[in-house]
Design an enzyme around this catalytic site. Structure first.
Site, short mmCIF file in Angstrom:
data_model
loop_
_atom_site.label_atom_id
_atom_site.label_comp_id
_atom_site.label_asym_id
_atom_site.label_seq_id
_atom_site.Cartn_x
_atom_site.Cartn_y
_atom_site.Cartn_z
N LYS A 83 0.84 -1.20 0.00
CA LYS A 83 0.00 0.00 0.00
C LYS A 83 0.88 1.25 0.00
CE LYS A 83 -3.98 -2.26 2.10
NZ LYS A 83 -4.80 -2.56 3.28
N ASP A 106 -11.33 3.19 3.62
CA ASP A 106 -11.73 1.79 3.50
C ASP A 106 -13.23 1.65 3.28
OD1 ASP A 106 -9.75 -0.22 3.64
OD2 ASP A 106 -9.34 0.28 5.74
N GLN A 117 -4.96 -1.11 9.39
CA GLN A 117 -4.88 -2.44 8.78
C GLN A 117 -5.53 -3.48 9.70
OE1 GLN A 117 -3.86 -3.10 5.69
NE2 GLN A 117 -4.17 -5.30 5.88
#
Ligand code: GUN
Length: 285
Positions: A53, A120, A97
């Site tokens: 990422k 997200d 995460q």
């Protein structure tokens, strides 16, 4: 033989377009777009994801802020960081995460992310807006699947779509997006009784179960579009939820693992970060 939908290729094209959009943003608003990533603990798979990422964020010209917190961090410590980033005007996106270490509550932590920075698309504000068909940040994986279907010009109108798996991250938002595309949508899960029959009726079959080669040839209709969201680490390497070797002989389109949905997820994270930055400028926040 099915046509292979290359997430690798499509995500690369999305990233190249993003490079240009990110550069224009910087010229127009005189600042860099920035994405903060928080990793708590030492989960090896998470470390790889986070590294990818960060590299991709930098590749498209955004600023990447990485926070590595120790495994034994307290909920208060993680929340403190999330709150600081939420109120920091120079930060456009915040990603925590998952999974978090067991002693930490996902909900307690994620709810401190400012909804406009929830790249997200996990927060109730964004999930609720998706359900209502309002503009929102869409979870990266299902967003990536829709982009792949659009890229291949696959007509979804009136089609029967079956989503196997009902997770908050993939199954539920995936079903909503397919419904928005005017599919007739069925969600299957571990308690579904006639799974084989339901799957066999699908024009579009999305597998997001997390079990290697779970979707076998006898569960797939001739000419179906098969999307494999699974990433299972087995002794034989990375394996999807679909028995690719046989299903690919029956399907009209199929996504491989690796090189399918996986790379799309990162591309859509970057797209979401760009969209968040634009919205924040437009709304003056
Ligand atoms: N862990 C596995 N997939 C994801 C994702 O899409 N977002 C976050 N934050 N964590 C994940």
């Amino acid at each position: 033989m099915a046509k292979i939908i290359s997430g690798k290729e499509i995500s690369q094209s999305i990233k190249e377009q993003l490079k240009e959009k990110v550069a224009s943003f910087e010229t127009k608003f005189g600042r860099k777009i920035s994405l903060a990533v928080i990793l708590v603990g030492e989960n090896p798979a998470s470390k790889v994801y986070v590294k990818n990422k960060i590299l991709s964020t930098e590749y498209v010209g955004m600023k990447s802020l990485a926070y590595y917190l120790p495994e034994n961090s307290t909920e208060e410590q993680v929340i403190e960081l999330v709150k600081t980033l939420s109120s920091d005007n120079s930060v456009d996106g915040i990603l925590v995460q998952l999974p978090l270490p067991k002693h930490l509550s996902e909900n307690n932590i994620l709810k401190h992310i400012a909804p406009e920075k929830d790249v997200d698309g996990f927060l109730p504000e964004n999930v609720g807006k998706l359900l209502l068909g309002q503009e929102s940040t869409i979870a990266c994986t299902p967003f990536g699947v829709i982009k792949m279907l659009e890229y291949e010009g696959i007509d979804l109108e009136g089609k029967s779509a079956v989503v196997v798996g009902r997770s908050n991250i993939v199954g539920k938002p995936m079903a909503m997006l397919l419904l928005q595309k005017n599919c007739t949508v069925t969600i299957c899960h571990s308690k579904t009784k006639n799974l084989k029959e339901v799957c066999s009726s699908a024009d579009v079959l999305v597998a997001a179960i997390g079990r290697p080669k779970f979707i076998t040839e006898d569960m797939v209709k001739d000419g179906a579009v098969v999307i494999d969201v699974g990433i299972n680490r087995t002794e034989a390497g990375l394996v999807g939820d679909v028995d690719y070797e046989y299903v690919s002989k029956k399907a009209s389109f199929i996504t491989p693992v690796p090189g399918g949905v996986g790379p799309m997820t990162i591309a859509m994270l970057l797209e979401n970060t760009y969209l968040s930055a634009l919205r924040r400028e437009d709304n003056g926040i």
